[in-house]
Scaffold this motif. Structure first.
Motif, PDB file in Angstrom:
ATOM      1  N   LYS A 226      22.661   6.541  -5.904  1.00 57.99           N
ATOM      2  CA  LYS A 226      24.099   6.766  -6.168  1.00 57.99           C
ATOM      3  C   LYS A 226      24.672   7.886  -5.300  1.00 57.99           C
ATOM      4  O   LYS A 226      25.794   7.815  -4.837  1.00 57.99           O
ATOM      5  N   GLU A 227      23.873   8.932  -5.086  1.00 59.02           N
ATOM      6  CA  GLU A 227      24.369  10.115  -4.369  1.00 59.02           C
ATOM      7  C   GLU A 227      24.353   9.935  -2.844  1.00 59.02           C
ATOM      8  O   GLU A 227      24.827  10.812  -2.123  1.00 59.02           O
ATOM      9  N   ILE A 228      23.746   8.843  -2.350  1.00 60.52           N
ATOM     10  CA  ILE A 228      23.697   8.625  -0.895  1.00 60.52           C
ATOM     11  C   ILE A 228      24.294   7.240  -0.616  1.00 60.52           C
ATOM     12  O   ILE A 228      23.567   6.249  -0.519  1.00 60.52           O
ATOM     13  N   PRO A 229      25.612   7.158  -0.523  1.00 60.19           N
ATOM     14  CA  PRO A 229      26.237   5.842  -0.400  1.00 60.19           C
ATOM     15  C   PRO A 229      25.994   5.215   0.974  1.00 60.19           C
ATOM     16  O   PRO A 229      25.663   5.899   1.936  1.00 60.19           O
TER      17      PRO A 229
ATOM     18  N   THR B 134      27.522  14.359   7.795  1.00 57.73           N
ATOM     19  CA  THR B 134      26.188  14.452   8.404  1.00 57.73           C
ATOM     20  C   THR B 134      25.784  13.087   8.930  1.00 57.73           C
ATOM     21  O   THR B 134      25.239  12.953  10.013  1.00 57.73           O
ATOM     22  N   PHE B 135      26.068  12.058   8.117  1.00 57.85           N
ATOM     23  CA  PHE B 135      25.698  10.694   8.474  1.00 57.85           C
ATOM     24  C   PHE B 135      26.359  10.287   9.789  1.00 57.85           C
ATOM     25  O   PHE B 135      25.739   9.748  10.682  1.00 57.85           O
TER      26      PHE B 135
ATOM     27  N   MET C 208      29.775  17.148  -2.101  1.00 57.53           N
ATOM     28  CA  MET C 208      28.419  16.747  -1.679  1.00 57.53           C
ATOM     29  C   MET C 208      28.482  15.423  -0.908  1.00 57.53           C
ATOM     30  O   MET C 208      27.878  15.273   0.149  1.00 57.53           O
ATOM     31  N   LEU C 209      29.246  14.467  -1.454  1.00 62.78           N
ATOM     32  CA  LEU C 209      29.364  13.151  -0.822  1.00 62.78           C
ATOM     33  C   LEU C 209      29.979  13.283   0.567  1.00 62.78           C
ATOM     34  O   LEU C 209      29.514  12.665   1.523  1.00 62.78           O
TER      35      LEU C 209
ATOM     36  N   VAL D  33      23.699   3.069   2.036  1.00 55.66           N
ATOM     37  CA  VAL D  33      22.372   2.576   2.415  1.00 55.66           C
ATOM     38  C   VAL D  33      21.659   2.010   1.194  1.00 55.66           C
ATOM     39  O   VAL D  33      21.872   2.468   0.063  1.00 55.66           O
ATOM     40  N   SER D  34      20.843   1.001   1.433  1.00 59.68           N
ATOM     41  CA  SER D  34      20.034   0.454   0.335  1.00 59.68           C
ATOM     42  C   SER D  34      18.693   0.018   0.896  1.00 59.68           C
ATOM     43  O   SER D  34      18.541  -0.154   2.106  1.00 59.68           O
TER      44      SER D  34
ATOM     45  N   GLN E  54      18.038  18.807  -6.551  1.00 59.43           N
ATOM     46  CA  GLN E  54      19.143  17.923  -6.947  1.00 59.43           C
ATOM     47  C   GLN E  54      18.572  16.743  -7.736  1.00 59.43           C
ATOM     48  O   GLN E  54      17.434  16.332  -7.498  1.00 59.43           O
TER      49      GLN E  54
ATOM     50  N   MET F 148       7.900  -2.318   1.269  1.00 59.28           N
ATOM     51  CA  MET F 148       9.270  -1.991   1.704  1.00 59.28           C
ATOM     52  C   MET F 148       9.681  -2.922   2.842  1.00 59.28           C
ATOM     53  O   MET F 148       8.868  -3.207   3.723  1.00 59.28           O
TER      54      MET F 148
ATOM     55  N   PHE G 163      17.448   9.605   2.090  1.00 61.77           N
ATOM     56  CA  PHE G 163      17.374   8.359   1.316  1.00 61.77           C
ATOM     57  C   PHE G 163      15.932   7.862   1.255  1.00 61.77           C
ATOM     58  O   PHE G 163      15.413   7.517   0.187  1.00 61.77           O
TER      59      PHE G 163
ATOM     60  N   PRO H  20      21.154  11.810   6.137  1.00 61.56           N
ATOM     61  CA  PRO H  20      21.133  11.048   4.888  1.00 61.56           C
ATOM     62  C   PRO H  20      20.086   9.918   4.911  1.00 61.56           C
ATOM     63  O   PRO H  20      19.532   9.589   3.878  1.00 61.56           O
TER      64      PRO H  20
ATOM     65  N   ILE I 204      13.763   7.393  -2.214  1.00 60.55           N
ATOM     66  CA  ILE I 204      13.184   6.095  -2.603  1.00 60.55           C
ATOM     67  C   ILE I 204      11.670   6.224  -2.744  1.00 60.55           C
ATOM     68  O   ILE I 204      11.070   5.720  -3.701  1.00 60.55           O
TER      69      ILE I 204
ATOM     70  N   LEU J 279      17.473   2.906  10.431  1.00 55.06           N
ATOM     71  CA  LEU J 279      17.107   3.224   9.049  1.00 55.06           C
ATOM     72  C   LEU J 279      15.733   2.671   8.684  1.00 55.06           C
ATOM     73  O   LEU J 279      14.959   3.308   7.977  1.00 55.06           O
TER      74      LEU J 279
ATOM     75  N   LEU K 278      27.551  14.722   2.995  1.00 46.19           N
ATOM     76  CA  LEU K 278      26.560  13.717   3.389  1.00 46.19           C
ATOM     77  C   LEU K 278      27.158  12.738   4.397  1.00 46.19           C
ATOM     78  O   LEU K 278      26.512  12.366   5.369  1.00 46.19           O
ATOM     79  N   LEU K 279      28.403  12.357   4.147  1.00 45.54           N
ATOM     80  CA  LEU K 279      29.056  11.379   5.012  1.00 45.54           C
ATOM     81  C   LEU K 279      29.255  11.951   6.414  1.00 45.54           C
ATOM     82  O   LEU K 279      29.003  11.288   7.419  1.00 45.54           O
TER      83      LEU K 279
END
Lengths: 376, 271
Positions: free
Chosen positions: A139-142, B10-11, B3-4, A144-145, A93, B160, A21, A17, A25, B19, B7-8
């Protein structure tokens, strides 16, 4: 035999993710920038619903909303559309990128958490004097920001290298070897508010939102301090002339003869509406006249881009009296031509300057702007 | 929802790579001997500095991650990351504990490409990971043209940032003080060091000396006034080929009405 068509190169969806992400971005950057730099294009016809950020008046041109943090705040707090997001189609997606209200409220503006934070450079690392920090998530990858800095790319514009003249005759100079960038518009109350907040003087913030787009009326000392705070300088008279007097030949940067036109649009003022008004006392101003130079009798309008000169500078004649540093003739530090003078006034000519004592007074408010020289 | 959850999950199983490595500023100190896609096998049982990744965090601190590798031998390999201020030296932290360490490594190799460094790590339990350190496009100053803003000329439109860091950075990252010479140019017009004038607290001023670039100092520009450097007028408008020597031709500078140019060496002042 026809060659086999190339199959489109498909990017593989990242496994983690974090990587996904980062890529979402990255893919949204162009649209983030568009929202920031071209806020005017997103401004709704019916106006905004964010009274604490924007109180739009018809006298304010839409370009005011370019690189404008109040518009950014308004947009993300549903003041333009409900549940705003930047949509990114990637890996089959649709992802929704949104700004986060993670910054402390600026009490002088409102009690709401902010979608941006003012940034002023304090050390090495970033070659930006100031900017706006924002934080985006998907929104779809909670979980992280991404914090990022947005630069103010809408403020100033480059003065090309060439030989220029100052005033009506005599003095010539050149800016070869120099990178000079001049503010396109007057410094506004909105910008001065940000300066005051960054200096820790939030109590001095202008509270009347309708005044935010209008020119800031500071004393000469404060004008100089404002510009210096951002590594800039108060605009000089010779730069004002360079930005306002159109060269006769753009390609010839070292002309033998330097022309010094009376107006940004006509070499001889007698051929402009200002000259006609001097001859004809009954001259009726047209809307186009007022877009070029807002003089007495015109309706006030700001941030319209119709008064642009050859290099993107605005308000060369008319509008507000303007403070200028003038080393060549120190007692000529004020552009007098303004909306306070009728169109037949002899002050409505480039190169005509007056003396200002550096103090504001109600009868003659004085606007200002800055320029910045960046070392090559 | 599915999907969520996917992802979680996988995370959770791959929560390894920092990150902020998705948006780094610069790669430096790449190990001089190790080649792309070659498993690092020597010198056995020694710490090596593989790379330095620099970036800016949410508090606008300029930082760098020193990436070290303990080359396996009798004992397993360790990948170690230590975050320090941009002015610090990674070598000083070679043997110190890292902020993050990944142990039980059997093999490690990397591949440095434009804007991406990938690191493949094989663990003793035969699991493997492939990390990617991505760099923001390196900024190249554009040629200044009409309608270009100073912000676009100086930096990318979007920078960034990494999440907040607990690293304390030294006092060297404060702004430069008044009268500090931020751009050194000698009387022969040679640039002795690059300009750092963008780090001045309240702008900078130039001391015109007849060169296309004169020496510059931090502080407010008071040019043309009594006792201060003259203002720069330019060296092209005169249409002369020879160099300007203040003592014989000071037309490259000017002072306010009533003042005259006085030369101190090749530098022009107003008296």
């Amino acid at each position: 035999m026809r060659p086999r068509p190339h199959a489109p190169v498909k990017m593989k969806r990242p496994e983690t993710p974090e990587k996904l992400f980062t890529q979402v971005i990255e893919a949204s950057q162009a649209e983030i920038l568009q929202l920031w730099e071209e806020g005017d294009r997103f401004f709704p016809k019916e106006g905004t619903r964010c009274e604490e950020e924007i109180q739009h008046e018809k006298t304010i041109g839409r370009s005011y909303y370019q690189c404008n943090p109040h518009f950014w705040q308004c947009y993300w707090q549903n003041g333009v559309e409900v549940n705003p997001s930047i949509k990114v189609d990637l890996f089959g997606q649709t992802f929704h990128v949104v700004a986060q209200p993670v910054f402390e409220p600026i009490k002088a503006f409102s009690n709401d958490p902010r979608f941006y934070e003012l940034f002023k450079k304090t050390g090495a690392g970033i070659n930006l004097q100031y900017g706006y920090m924002v934080e985006l998530s998907v929104k779809e990858i909670p979980g992280v920001s991404q914090p990022m800095l947005l630069a103010d790319t809408c403020r100033d514009t480059y003065l090309p290298e060439r030989i220029y003249g100052y005033g009506k005759d005599g003095f010539i100079w050149d800016n070869f070897g120099r990178n000079i960038f001049i503010d396109k518009f007057y410094v506004t109350n909105r910008q001065v508010n940000e300066w005051r907040i960054l200096k820790g003087e939030a109590s001095k913030v202008e509270a009347d939102r309708k005044k935010w787009p209008l020119p800031a009326l500071l004393s000469l000392k404060e004008q100089i301090n404002y510009c210096a705070f951002y590594g800039k300088r108060l605009l000089e008279a010779k730069l004002f002339d360079a930005a306002s007097m159109s060269p006769s030949d753009f390609k010839d940067t070292k002309p033998e003869r330097i022309i010094r036109p009376d107006t940004p649009w006509q070499r001889d003022h007698r051929r402009s509406f200002l000259g006609m008004a001097r001859i004809n006392p009954d001259y009726q101003l047209t809307p186009l006249d007022c877009q070029l130079a807002q003089v007495k009798g015109c309706q006030e309008k700001y941030f319209s881009t119709d008064s642009a000169t050859w290099m993107g500078f605005h308000y060369s004649l008319g509008f507000y009296p303007e403070s200028l540093r003038n080393v060549i003739e120190p007692n000529k530090n004020l552009k007098m031509s303004s909306h306070l003078l009728s169109p037949d006034s002899a002050w409505h000519e480039l190169g005509k300057l007056a003396d200002w004592n550096g103090q504001q007074n109600e009868k003659q408010p004085v606007a200002f702007r800055c320029y910045e020289e960046v070392v090559k | 929802m599915i999907m969520l959850l996917t992802l979680l999950v996988t995370f959770l199983t791959h929560a390894t790579q920092p990150l902020h490595w998705g948006n780094l500023l610069e790669l430096s100190n790449k190990h001089e001997f190790y080649q792309n896609n070659e498993v690092i096998i020597k010198p056995r049982e020694s710490w090596q500095n593989l790379f330095t990744f620099s970036y800016i965090d949410r508090d606008l601190k300029h930082l760098k991650d020193c990436v070290f590798y303990y080359v396996p031998g009798e004992s397993s390999g360790i990948l170690k990351m230590k975050t320090i201020g941009a002015q610090g030296k990674c070598d000083d932290h070679l043997l110190a504990p890292g902020d993050k360490e990944w142990k039980n490594i059997k093999t490690l190799q990397f591949n440095v490409q434009q804007n991406v460094v990938s690191i493949e790590v094989g663990f003793n339990d035969f699991k493997s990971e492939r990390w990617e350190a991505r760099f923001q496009k390196s900024f190249v100053r554009p040629e200044p043209v009409l309608n270009l803003s100073s912000a676009e000329y100086k930096a990318p439109k979007i920078v960034m940032l990494a999440p907040r860091s607990s690293v304390v950075v030294g006092s060297e990252e404060t702004k430069l003080k008044k009268d500090f010479q931020c751009h050194q140019i000698n009387d022969d017009c040679e640039e002795l060091s690059s300009s750092v004038c963008d780090q001045c607290a309240e702008g900078w001023y130039e001391m015109p000396n007849g060169c296309m670039q004169g020496p510059k100092f931090c502080g407010r520009d008071m040019c043309g006034t009594k006792g201060n450097p003259a203002c720069r007028r330019g060296m092209v408008w005169q249409r002369k080929d020879e160099r300007f020597d203040c003592r014989t031709d000071s037309s490259f500078a000017y002072c306010a009405k009533g003042l005259t140019i006085q030369c101190e060496g090749l530098k022009a002042y107003c008296r």
